[in-house]
Design an enzyme around this catalytic site. Structure first.
Site, mmCIF file in Angstrom:
data_model
loop_
_atom_site.group_PDB
_atom_site.id
_atom_site.type_symbol
_atom_site.label_atom_id
_atom_site.label_comp_id
_atom_site.label_asym_id
_atom_site.label_seq_id
_atom_site.Cartn_x
_atom_site.Cartn_y
_atom_site.Cartn_z
ATOM 1 C CE1 TYR A 144 -12.267 -1.988 5.812
ATOM 2 C CE2 TYR A 144 -11.676 0.027 7.621
ATOM 3 C CZ TYR A 144 -12.236 -0.884 5.618
ATOM 4 O OH TYR A 144 -10.114 -0.984 5.603
ATOM 5 C CE1 TYR A 152 -7.707 -4.697 5.001
ATOM 6 C CE2 TYR A 152 -6.635 -3.342 5.764
ATOM 7 C CZ TYR A 152 -6.784 -3.393 5.487
ATOM 8 O OH TYR A 152 -7.512 -2.662 4.778
ATOM 9 C CG ASP A 205 1.605 -3.793 4.465
ATOM 10 O OD1 ASP A 205 2.363 -3.056 4.528
ATOM 11 O OD2 ASP A 205 0.655 -4.572 4.461
ATOM 12 C CE LYS A 254 -2.714 1.407 8.936
ATOM 13 N NZ LYS A 254 -3.907 2.122 8.985
HETATM 14 C C1 LIG Z 1 -0.979 -4.173 7.283
HETATM 15 C C2 LIG Z 1 -1.492 -3.181 6.724
HETATM 16 N N1 LIG Z 1 -1.479 -2.905 5.318
HETATM 17 C C3 LIG Z 1 -1.987 -2.062 4.464
HETATM 18 C C4 LIG Z 1 -2.698 -1.492 4.808
HETATM 19 C C5 LIG Z 1 -3.767 -0.745 4.086
HETATM 20 O O1 LIG Z 1 -2.944 0.926 4.351
HETATM 21 P P1 LIG Z 1 -4.274 1.931 4.194
HETATM 22 O O2 LIG Z 1 -5.592 2.183 4.936
HETATM 23 O O3 LIG Z 1 -3.721 3.503 4.216
HETATM 24 O O4 LIG Z 1 -4.724 1.277 3.084
HETATM 25 C C6 LIG Z 1 -3.119 -1.465 6.139
HETATM 26 C C7 LIG Z 1 -4.073 -0.475 7.304
HETATM 27 O O5 LIG Z 1 -4.544 -0.848 7.903
HETATM 28 C C8 LIG Z 1 -2.689 -2.369 7.133
HETATM 29 O O6 LIG Z 1 -2.687 -2.724 8.813
#
Ligand SMILES: Cc1ncc(COP(=O)(O)O)c(C=O)c1O
Length: 421
Positions: A21, A148, A242, A271
């Site tokens: 980023y 996101y 998610d 995570k």
């Molecule tokens: C809610 C959510 N989904 C998906 C992702 C993407 O995960 P990664 O960075 O491990 O690809 C993130 C990352 O911040 C997230 O917060």
């Protein structure tokens, strides 16, 4: 970019690194890190930073937890990795059954991958193929403003197209439907209208339950999430939760969707799954979703299989991380963090230019009226010895659950001081 007083590896390697980023022409160089311990980041130049972010919300038990480190070391002796096609191993099988037991309802079938974005890609792929396998193909998704879901193509396509970081370059992506969160009956009716109009081509709704993380730490309540579940149910659509950010205790409960009293059809996890030690993700589906893939027709199978799927080291780390949730009272720690954040960030409300201060579980947010001067704020936080990274119009804290009272007070105190309260 490197300076003479920086370590040799930094000077030699920095010009070959492409940072996340980042506008590489103007981005300041990253800080050389020597090691981590607990809630602290030790820099190469001797400075020590108290970490307010827990490495993008992963290090829920603090860094270098000996229980996880020992589990990884044991697994390394035995088998770091083996391909997952035609072979299986105990760390993955044990982890899958433990996740199934911890998740609500009949969320019981686990597909492992290596990153959050890929877990989301798999969830979207599963949802589309679920419908195809049932003889009624549906291609599209309803996602929510402020959401996101990652940086890969389909994950970007269901992230907020306007305010999110994936606003540009959308011509690459298949168009999806973006709705407002149904926070009240009016927005619920609008969501219903959208679904009623398009239902025959909608495979699933996709939501970050209770907290939209990278979209700006935006909270919603259980009733809002309940309306999303109800809307999906009314039209027989799948719901994807998610939980990559919210999973494993961040909002207080182990899973946000469970705290809100709903069971999604597909859940994505990553995570904090390994306590922030190794990359691992999971896409977990309910029994009826899995059953739609059982067939004598080979084409009905899910055609996905990442090379490092169910990596044994990462699965061992995740099992050790789950042990810690059972052995140490993380829920009580998150509750104590929530109380401290509520109390100690409250004075920021009085600062001119502060629009909102909000706290949920181990998430504390100060939101400004407008986009903050990130570079200036980051510099100030560093001078104060804390690792806090504002983005968009917020400064936030998502510390490790094991953070000490005085460390947390140092983080909140620094935010108050930097904002001038
Ligand atoms: C809610 C959510 N989904 C998906 C992702 C993407 O995960 P990664 O960075 O491990 O690809 C993130 C990352 O911040 C997230 O917060």
């Amino acid at each position: 970019m490197a300076h003479a007083d920086q370590p040799e590896w930094f000077a030699a390697g920095l010009d070959h690194l492409w940072l996340p980023y980042a506008q590489m022409k103007t981005a300041p160089p990253p800080l050389p890190v020597q090691r981590t311990e607990g809630c602290r980041i030790y820099l190469d130049d001797g400075r020590v930073l108290i970490d307010g972010i827990a490495s993008w919300w992963t290090a829920c038990h603090g860094y270098n937890h000996p229980h996880i480190a020992a589990a990884i070391a044991r697994q390394l002796e035995q088998m770091p990795h083996v391909m997952f096609a035609g072979l299986a191993h105990e760390p993955a099988a044990r982890l899958a059954s433990r996740l199934a037991a911890l998740l609500p309802g009949d969320l019981e079938r686990v597909f492992f991958s290596e990153s959050g974005s890929v877990a989301v890609e798999i969830a979207l792929k599963v949802a589309r193929q679920y419908w195809r396998n049932r003889g009624a193909p549906r291609r599209k998704f309803v996602a929510f403003r402020g959401g996101y879901h990652g940086d890969t193509a389909a994950a970007m396509a269901v992230s907020d197209p306007g305010t999110g970081m994936h606003g540009r370059g959308r011509d690459l992506l298949p168009a999806q439907f973006t709705a407002d969160l149904p926070r009240d009956e009016t927005s619920a009716a609008r969501l219903d209208e959208l679904i009623a109009r398009e239902a025959s081509d909608i495979a699933a709704l996709v939501i970050e339950p209770l907290v939209q993380g990278a979209g700006g730490m935006i909270f919603h309540d259980a009733a809002t999430l309940g309306r999303v579940r109800a809307a999906a149910d009314r039209y027989g659509l799948l719901l994807i939760a998610d939980e990559i950010f919210t999973g494993f205790g961040r909002t207080g409960a182990l899973f946000a969707s469970e705290a809100a009293g709903i069971v999604a059809d597909i859940v994505t996890l990553s995570k904090a799954l390994t306590g922030g030690t190794l990359p691992l993700a999971a896409t977990v589906v309910r029994r009826p979703v899995f059953e739609a893939f059982l067939s004598d027709d080979a084409d009905a199978a899910l055609m996905h299989g990442p090379t490092f799927m169910a990596n044994a080291l990462a699965c061992a780390a995740a099992n050790a991380s789950l042990d810690l949730f059972a052995l140490e009272d993380r829920a009580a720690q998150v509750a104590a963090i929530e109380t401290a954040l509520l109390r100690d960030l409250a004075p920021c409300r009085r600062v001119s230019g502060v629009h909102d201060v909000r706290v949920k579980g181990a998430i504390g947010v100060v939101e400004f009226d407008r986009i903050a001067d990130h570079a200036a704020l980051r510099r100030r936080f560093l001078e104060e010895g804390v690792w806090v990274r504002p983005f968009g119009n917020i400064v936030y804290l998502t510390p490790s659950f094991t953070i000490g009272e005085s460390e947390l007070a140092a983080l909140t105190g620094t935010i108050r001081r930097v904002l001038g309260t």
